[in-house]
Design an enzyme around this catalytic site. Sequence first.
Site, short mmCIF file in Angstrom:
data_model
loop_
_atom_site.label_atom_id
_atom_site.label_comp_id
_atom_site.label_asym_id
_atom_site.label_seq_id
_atom_site.Cartn_x
_atom_site.Cartn_y
_atom_site.Cartn_z
N LYS A 1 -51.41 110.47 -29.27
CA LYS A 1 -51.70 109.12 -28.82
C LYS A 1 -50.64 108.10 -29.25
O LYS A 1 -50.65 106.97 -28.79
CB LYS A 1 -53.08 108.73 -29.33
CG LYS A 1 -54.13 109.59 -28.64
CD LYS A 1 -55.53 109.28 -29.07
CE LYS A 1 -56.54 110.01 -28.21
NZ LYS A 1 -56.45 111.48 -28.35
C1 PLP Z 1 -57.15 112.27 -27.49
C2 PLP Z 1 -56.76 113.67 -27.45
C3 PLP Z 1 -57.14 114.51 -26.40
C4 PLP Z 1 -58.01 114.04 -25.28
O1 PLP Z 1 -57.37 113.12 -24.45
P1 PLP Z 1 -58.20 112.23 -23.43
O2 PLP Z 1 -57.24 111.28 -22.89
O3 PLP Z 1 -59.28 111.59 -24.24
O4 PLP Z 1 -58.77 113.17 -22.41
C5 PLP Z 1 -56.69 115.82 -26.42
N1 PLP Z 1 -55.93 116.29 -27.42
C6 PLP Z 1 -55.54 115.52 -28.44
C7 PLP Z 1 -54.69 116.11 -29.51
C8 PLP Z 1 -55.93 114.19 -28.50
O5 PLP Z 1 -55.55 113.42 -29.52
#
Ligand code: PLP
Length: 415
Positions: A111
């Site tokens: 993120k």
């Molecule tokens: C947030 C996250 C996800 C999920 O992503 P979304 O956009 O919520 O579908 C998957 N893998 C990791 C490592 C994440 O941090």
Amino acid sequence: MIKYLSTRDNTHTITSSQAIINGLAEDGGLYIPENLEDLKLDYHEVIQQDYPGMAETVFGKFFSDFDEETIEKVVSRSYTGKFSTEEITPLTKVEDAFVLELYHGPTCAFKDVALSALPNLMVESMRMNDFQDEILILTATSGDTGSAALHGFSDVPGTKIIVFYPEGGVSETQRLQMVTQDGKNTCAVAVRGNFDDAQSGVKKLFREIPKPCDGVSLSSANSINIGRLVPQVVYYFSAYRQLLDMGEIQDGDKVNFVVPTGNFGDIMAGYFAREMGLPVGRLVCASNSNDVLREFLETGHYNRKRDFHKTTSPSMDILISSNLERLIYTIAGQDAQRDVELMTQLKEKGVYEITAEMKEGLKDFVGGFATEEEVKETIHDTYQKTGYVMDTHTAVAAHVCAQYRKDTKDEKKCL
Ligand SMILES: *Cc1c(COP(=O)(O)O)cnc(C)c1O
């Protein structure tokens, strides 16, 4: 100029900078470009550039009320010197598939790619709208968002941030990253409950606290904020360019993206990339044992009344996938009334079902899932064969990718 409207009320539009400031619409809906058609471009315009250049082009399309100079400033502040690789999101070949590595940012969470940009987009949006209030970011997290958002907003002028995480539901490393984050404006709160409880609580605060309130306006750093989602569109282009550079595809070949999914943000960004014109084949939505989305994509029936499993991939332990609403609105033919009906059913009864016509709009999505056992096996086998260490979320996708290829004999490149 691209205008934004709420998935629950499409009778009035706002600019992208206003949408970024608001986060979630007052009616509870999510902001989406009024007309996805307006995002179309020749993808070559994007992929012949380096990462910052690609980001500038994509941001420029979505955030058309920002001038060029502002976009350049945002991109440079977000990515220059912040990531440990020049590529920002490097692509690695692992056996016969590819892994897009999104973990080279400041908190090692995927993120970071989006949350490095959001605070800069927010500050510029406030400036452009002559926004005097302080912005209070409220965010629910299962770990990754919290660390990355706290880091991103730390000491950003005019903002404060509170993240809510499920007690016992995040890794110790991330808990420590959150509770020890520097910055006079940051705060982390443990919630008794799971991620959905934390997220529902935050959504309730948004509904019940008037806007603005005593000089403070609430906003969000979850992927419900369009300023968080758009930076994720960029790496789909980056992945495509790297496949071309590696000689793995010919220009114009379609590729399949298998996306480890929780809140449906990342995969929604892939959908936007395709709407913009990137040659994307299938968008494969990979879930862990909380496979509510696999069921939905197969049957058109969304049912959150099921057991919640705590898994080793906590960022995907989600039963109410917020961003799906953007897709629901789109496949309902931009019918806000229909979207409201379905979301009300979800809230009141825990289930909804889409029409056959809407299901047609899902035909390029495929759902799959991996059990905890399969995740372990995938990590183990991949390491044995290649020496590559995969995290649990990636392993969910790797398993689903292999399964998808076996089931469909679809030979397109898969990442
Ligand atoms: C947030 C996250 C996800 C999920 O992503 P979304 O956009 O919520 O579908 C998957 N893998 C990791 C490592 C994440 O941090």
